[in-house]
Design a protein around this motif. Structure first.
Motif, PDB file in Angstrom:
ATOM      1  N   LYS A   1      20.298  31.314  -3.980  1.00 27.34           N
ATOM      2  CA  LYS A   1      20.085  30.742  -2.654  1.00 27.34           C
ATOM      3  C   LYS A   1      18.641  30.313  -2.414  1.00 27.34           C
ATOM      4  N   ASP A   2      17.714  30.846  -3.205  1.00 29.40           N
ATOM      5  CA  ASP A   2      16.312  30.467  -3.001  1.00 29.40           C
ATOM      6  C   ASP A   2      15.938  29.191  -3.762  1.00 29.40           C
ATOM      7  N   ARG A   3      16.917  28.512  -4.368  1.00 33.39           N
ATOM      8  CA  ARG A   3      16.661  27.288  -5.125  1.00 33.39           C
ATOM      9  C   ARG A   3      17.177  26.064  -4.386  1.00 33.39           C
ATOM     10  N   THR A   4      16.335  25.033  -4.331  1.00 34.32           N
ATOM     11  CA  THR A   4      16.788  23.716  -3.899  1.00 34.32           C
ATOM     12  C   THR A   4      17.421  23.037  -5.109  1.00 34.32           C
ATOM     13  N   VAL A   5      18.638  22.534  -4.938  1.00 27.83           N
ATOM     14  CA  VAL A   5      19.371  21.917  -6.048  1.00 27.83           C
ATOM     15  C   VAL A   5      19.509  20.425  -5.776  1.00 27.83           C
ATOM     16  N   ILE A   6      19.094  19.604  -6.747  1.00 28.09           N
ATOM     17  CA  ILE A   6      19.255  18.149  -6.647  1.00 28.09           C
ATOM     18  C   ILE A   6      20.058  17.679  -7.850  1.00 28.09           C
ATOM     19  N   PHE A   7      21.138  16.979  -7.561  1.00 26.66           N
ATOM     20  CA  PHE A   7      22.045  16.482  -8.598  1.00 26.66           C
ATOM     21  C   PHE A   7      22.275  14.992  -8.401  1.00 26.66           C
ATOM     22  N   GLY A   8      22.334  14.257  -9.518  1.00 29.05           N
ATOM     23  CA  GLY A   8      22.666  12.843  -9.402  1.00 29.05           C
ATOM     24  C   GLY A   8      22.516  12.118 -10.712  1.00 29.05           C
ATOM     25  N   GLY A   9      22.654  10.807 -10.624  1.00 29.74           N
ATOM     26  CA  GLY A   9      22.567   9.951 -11.799  1.00 29.74           C
ATOM     27  C   GLY A   9      23.537   8.792 -11.640  1.00 29.74           C
ATOM     28  N   ASP A  10      23.948   8.237 -12.768  1.00 34.28           N
ATOM     29  CA  ASP A  10      24.972   7.191 -12.742  1.00 34.28           C
ATOM     30  C   ASP A  10      26.317   7.903 -12.697  1.00 34.28           C
ATOM     31  N   LEU A  11      26.836   8.084 -11.492  1.00 33.17           N
ATOM     32  CA  LEU A  11      28.063   8.847 -11.307  1.00 33.17           C
ATOM     33  C   LEU A  11      29.303   7.956 -11.303  1.00 33.17           C
TER      34      LEU A  11
ATOM     35  N   LYS B   1      31.737 -11.304  -7.345  1.00 35.79           N
ATOM     36  CA  LYS B   1      30.675 -10.515  -7.950  1.00 35.79           C
ATOM     37  C   LYS B   1      30.653  -9.134  -7.285  1.00 35.79           C
ATOM     38  N   PRO B   2      31.048  -8.090  -7.998  1.00 34.71           N
ATOM     39  CA  PRO B   2      31.132  -6.769  -7.373  1.00 34.71           C
ATOM     40  C   PRO B   2      29.759  -6.163  -7.086  1.00 34.71           C
ATOM     41  N   LYS B   3      29.714  -5.320  -6.083  1.00 37.32           N
ATOM     42  CA  LYS B   3      28.534  -4.510  -5.815  1.00 37.32           C
ATOM     43  C   LYS B   3      29.020  -3.124  -5.404  1.00 37.32           C
ATOM     44  N   LEU B   4      28.496  -2.111  -6.082  1.00 36.91           N
ATOM     45  CA  LEU B   4      28.996  -0.750  -5.932  1.00 36.91           C
ATOM     46  C   LEU B   4      27.843   0.244  -5.891  1.00 36.91           C
ATOM     47  N   ARG B   5      28.105   1.403  -5.308  1.00 38.60           N
ATOM     48  CA  ARG B   5      27.091   2.463  -5.263  1.00 38.60           C
ATOM     49  C   ARG B   5      27.407   3.475  -6.364  1.00 38.60           C
ATOM     50  N   PHE B   6      27.275   2.996  -7.602  1.00 42.85           N
ATOM     51  CA  PHE B   6      27.558   3.853  -8.749  1.00 42.85           C
ATOM     52  C   PHE B   6      26.574   5.027  -8.828  1.00 42.85           C
ATOM     53  N   ASP B   7      25.305   4.769  -8.518  1.00 45.10           N
ATOM     54  CA  ASP B   7      24.239   5.761  -8.704  1.00 45.10           C
ATOM     55  C   ASP B   7      23.994   6.488  -7.382  1.00 45.10           C
ATOM     56  N   ARG B   8      24.033   7.818  -7.433  1.00 41.48           N
ATOM     57  CA  ARG B   8      23.900   8.614  -6.212  1.00 41.48           C
ATOM     58  C   ARG B   8      23.104   9.880  -6.499  1.00 41.48           C
ATOM     59  N   LEU B   9      22.550  10.439  -5.417  1.00 39.80           N
ATOM     60  CA  LEU B   9      21.822  11.697  -5.491  1.00 39.80           C
ATOM     61  C   LEU B   9      22.293  12.609  -4.367  1.00 39.80           C
ATOM     62  N   TYR B  10      22.430  13.892  -4.704  1.00 40.68           N
ATOM     63  CA  TYR B  10      22.887  14.892  -3.740  1.00 40.68           C
ATOM     64  C   TYR B  10      21.921  16.068  -3.724  1.00 40.68           C
ATOM     65  N   ILE B  11      21.855  16.751  -2.567  1.00 40.86           N
ATOM     66  CA  ILE B  11      20.968  17.905  -2.434  1.00 40.86           C
ATOM     67  C   ILE B  11      21.717  19.070  -1.798  1.00 40.86           C
ATOM     68  N   LYS B  12      21.422  20.259  -2.278  1.00 36.12           N
ATOM     69  CA  LYS B  12      21.829  21.505  -1.618  1.00 36.12           C
ATOM     70  C   LYS B  12      20.563  22.278  -1.327  1.00 36.12           C
ATOM     71  N   HIS B  13      20.315  22.527  -0.061  1.00 33.72           N
ATOM     72  CA  HIS B  13      19.068  23.160   0.334  1.00 33.72           C
ATOM     73  C   HIS B  13      19.064  24.645   0.004  1.00 33.72           C
ATOM     74  N   SER B  14      17.878  25.150  -0.242  1.00 25.27           N
ATOM     75  CA  SER B  14      17.694  26.588  -0.381  1.00 25.27           C
ATOM     76  C   SER B  14      17.806  27.239   0.995  1.00 25.27           C
ATOM     77  N   ILE B  15      17.882  28.564   1.014  1.00 24.99           N
ATOM     78  CA  ILE B  15      17.893  29.317   2.261  1.00 24.99           C
ATOM     79  C   ILE B  15      16.674  30.251   2.263  1.00 24.99           C
ATOM     80  N   PRO B  16      15.706  30.027   3.161  1.00 23.83           N
ATOM     81  CA  PRO B  16      15.607  28.917   4.119  1.00 23.83           C
ATOM     82  C   PRO B  16      15.236  27.625   3.389  1.00 23.83           C
TER      83      PRO B  16
END
Length: 335
Positions: A228-238, A284-299
């Motif tokens: 819980k004390d870690r901020t987690v960031i995940f993403g890439g070409d999803l 011509k397609p346009k997509l949000r293939f690449d994304r980033l997500y965060i899970k906050h630490s506590i606090p």
């Protein structure tokens, strides 16, 4: 590697194959990387091997032993932005052989200009890894390559300075992947904040939606498992389509959304703006293939404050873009 090749010094085919084999044995690499080095050095085996070890932070001794020379893990810096952290994520399209060197150099130049503390890269191949390692010697390079799997993979780069402490790295295979995809994880402390960083190149193509969603669920589950004390960031070409991620798990947030949903920073694979790949027809397609997500630490320890696309400038050297994907640059403030 130049964009045009001169075959005037090309040895016979059998000799080329033999030199590739010798290079791979001497360096502990593979023949794809051997081909890259030898072609670029007029098939001079000794020069190619020497250049390889030099680029990897090694030198060949006079008695043919290889002496490892480790660069400093930390570099003293003057932190002019003690409150700020930056992360860049980018599919650099290593499978596109055209203008590969100039496009990879453009990626490095963007990294140098933006000075991110962490970089996620997808679609890395061995020759590009060598170039990135050479260009970005002030970063620790963590490779998602697994022996025997596909020849493209993800990577995480961590800034080597006294503000960053690397803890550990791990690779988790996606068991249902038919494309050799995995989750690359790095744990580090930056400016006194505990982080877990995760990047992936999820299963490609519309027909693999079911497997892609399973991989995304697996990554979200891993985000929740960290301390819980870690901020987690995940993403890439999803490779995500909006319908595949209609609702996020509790306490996991989309960084594009929490930084304001700026429409000009939404689509990362946009065939209307990016012509690196040919796409027949009027649509011509346009997509949000690449994304980033965060899970906050506590606090919470950081606040996402900025999100933009990078790599949108056409290169003067070849009139193409650095990749067929735009990169994602995110800023965070310490709280």
């Amino acid at each position: 590697m130049s964009d045009s090749e001169d075959d005037s010094n090309l040895p016979p085919q059998q000799e080329c194959l033999e030199r590739c084999k010798q290079f791979a044995e001497l360096t502990g690499t593979d023949r794809a990387l051997a081909m890259f080095y030898l072609q670029d050095r007029e098939w001079d085996l000794q020069r190619s091997v020497n250049d390889y070890f030099e680029s990897m932070g090694k030198a060949c001794g006079s008695d043919d032993d290889v002496q490892v020379i480790s660069p400093p893990e930390t570099t003293a810096v003057n932190d002019t932005e003690p409150h700020r952290l930056r992360l860049l994520s980018w599919n650099i399209d290593g499978l596109d052989k055209l203008n590969q060197e100039s496009r990879t150099k453009a990626v490095y130049e963007k990294i140098k200009a933006e000075n991110p503390h962490v970089v996620f890269l997808q679609e890395v191949i061995p020759p590009i890894e060598v170039m990135i390692r050479g260009y970005c010697s002030d970063y620790k390079f963590l490779s998602g390559y697994v022996h025997g799997s596909f020849q493209y993979y993800s990577a995480i780069l961590l800034k080597k300075d006294f503000l960053t402490k690397f803890d550990s790295a791990d690779i988790i295979q996606f068991p249902g992947s038919v494309m050799g995809r995995n989750l690359l994880i790095a744990k580090a402390t930056i400016k006194g904040i505990n982080f877990s960083f995760m990047t992936a190149h999820l299963e490609s193509c519309k027909e693999h939606s079911k497997e892609r969603v399973e991989q995304l669920k697996s990554a979200f589950k891993k985000m929740k498992e960290f301390e819980k004390d870690r901020t987690v960031i995940f993403g890439g070409d999803l490779n995500l389509r909006d319908k595949e991620v209609a609702k996020l798990p509790e306490n996991i947030y989309d960084l594009w959304e929490v930084t304001g949903k700026r429409p000009e920073a939404k689509f990362t694979w946009d065939m209307n703006r990016n012509d690196n790949k040919e796409f027949g027809g009027d649509f011509k397609p346009k997509l949000r293939f690449d994304r980033l997500y965060i899970k906050h630490s506590i606090p919470p320890t950081v606040k996402p404050v900025y999100f933009e696309l990078v790599g949108i400038e056409r290169l003067k050297t070849c009139q193409r873009f650095a990749s067929d994907h735009w990169g994602l640059l995110t800023h965070y403030d310490k709280v």
